[in-house]
Motif scaffolding. Structure first.
Motif, PDB file in Angstrom:
ATOM      1  N   LEU A 155       0.844  -1.186   0.000  1.00 30.50           N
ATOM      2  CA  LEU A 155       0.000   0.000   0.000  1.00 30.50           C
ATOM      3  C   LEU A 155       0.882   1.238   0.000  1.00 30.50           C
ATOM      4  O   LEU A 155       1.804   1.336   0.820  1.00 30.50           O
ATOM      5  CB  LEU A 155      -0.898   0.008   1.238  1.00 30.50           C
ATOM      6  N   VAL A 156       0.595   2.170  -0.889  1.00 34.80           N
ATOM      7  CA  VAL A 156       1.396   3.388  -0.986  1.00 34.80           C
ATOM      8  C   VAL A 156       0.467   4.593  -0.968  1.00 34.80           C
ATOM      9  O   VAL A 156      -0.328   4.782  -1.906  1.00 34.80           O
ATOM     10  CB  VAL A 156       2.253   3.409  -2.260  1.00 34.80           C
ATOM     11  N   GLU A 157       0.581   5.398   0.080  1.00 39.77           N
ATOM     12  CA  GLU A 157      -0.247   6.595   0.211  1.00 39.77           C
ATOM     13  C   GLU A 157       0.404   7.781  -0.491  1.00 39.77           C
ATOM     14  O   GLU A 157       1.637   7.847  -0.621  1.00 39.77           O
ATOM     15  CB  GLU A 157      -0.468   6.967   1.684  1.00 39.77           C
ATOM     16  N   SER A 158      -0.425   8.727  -0.890  1.00 42.33           N
ATOM     17  CA  SER A 158       0.049   9.980  -1.453  1.00 42.33           C
ATOM     18  C   SER A 158      -1.034  11.030  -1.256  1.00 42.33           C
ATOM     19  O   SER A 158      -2.163  10.710  -0.884  1.00 42.33           O
ATOM     20  CB  SER A 158       0.390   9.828  -2.934  1.00 42.33           C
ATOM     21  N   GLY A 159      -0.678  12.267  -1.529  1.00 41.78           N
ATOM     22  CA  GLY A 159      -1.651  13.342  -1.464  1.00 41.78           C
ATOM     23  C   GLY A 159      -1.543  14.216  -0.240  1.00 41.78           C
ATOM     24  O   GLY A 159      -2.222  15.246  -0.156  1.00 41.78           O
ATOM     25  N   GLY A 160      -0.717  13.834   0.706  1.00 37.51           N
ATOM     26  CA  GLY A 160      -0.546  14.678   1.877  1.00 37.51           C
ATOM     27  C   GLY A 160       0.128  15.996   1.508  1.00 37.51           C
ATOM     28  O   GLY A 160       0.922  16.071   0.569  1.00 37.51           O
ATOM     29  N   ALA A 161      -0.205  17.059   2.256  1.00 38.63           N
ATOM     30  CA  ALA A 161       0.325  18.377   1.947  1.00 38.63           C
ATOM     31  C   ALA A 161       0.121  19.298   3.142  1.00 38.63           C
ATOM     32  O   ALA A 161      -0.511  18.917   4.133  1.00 38.63           O
ATOM     33  CB  ALA A 161      -0.370  18.949   0.720  1.00 38.63           C
ATOM     34  N   SER A 162       0.642  20.503   3.014  1.00 37.55           N
ATOM     35  CA  SER A 162       0.383  21.562   3.985  1.00 37.55           C
ATOM     36  C   SER A 162      -0.722  22.442   3.430  1.00 37.55           C
ATOM     37  O   SER A 162      -0.621  22.932   2.300  1.00 37.55           O
ATOM     38  CB  SER A 162       1.647  22.393   4.220  1.00 37.55           C
TER      39      SER A 162
END
Length: 122
Positions: A4-11
């Motif tokens: 599983l690979v998450e993405s999309g996190g940001a400030s």
């Protein structure tokens, strides 16, 4: 083994929105209970939402009005839509999966966990 690979996190600024993605290694949504968790600074990991192989969802009561879990079967991707973000939502967000066996609930043990993606709200 499921990857599983998450993405999309940001400030982001308070009040903003984000969509987190979790790419799975292969099509597992018809055979796994999927979930999102988060870990706030200095706190234990907490459950956000689950979605089962029938597409039924369940949420942590305090988050259900602002967060939405969904899947895109064609893309083998799990999503978490975050709306009306608050500084208290700052955390590392993780997706998780476990084979269907029993109820798909946040309190169960999840066999597979991603590496997490950081969300910072200011």
């Amino acid at each position: 083994d499921v990857q599983l690979v998450e993405s999309g996190g940001a400030s982001v600024q308070a009040g903003g929105s984000l969509r987190l993605s979790c790419a799975a290694s292969g099509y597992i949504f018809n055979s796994h209970c999927m979930a999102w968790f988060r870990q706030l600074p200095g706190k234990e990991r907490e459950g956000i939402a689950v979605i089962d192989s029938d597409g039924d969802t369940a949420y942590a009561e305090s988050l259900k009005d602002r967060f939405t879990i969904s899947v895109d079967n064609a893309r083998n991707t799990l999503y978490l839509q975050l709306n009306s973000l608050e500084p208290e939502d700052t955390a590392v967000y993780y997706c998780a999966a476990t084979p269907n066996a029993g109820n798909c609930v946040l309190s169960r043990f999840f066999l597979n966990l991603g590496q997490g993606t950081q969300v910072t709200v200011s």
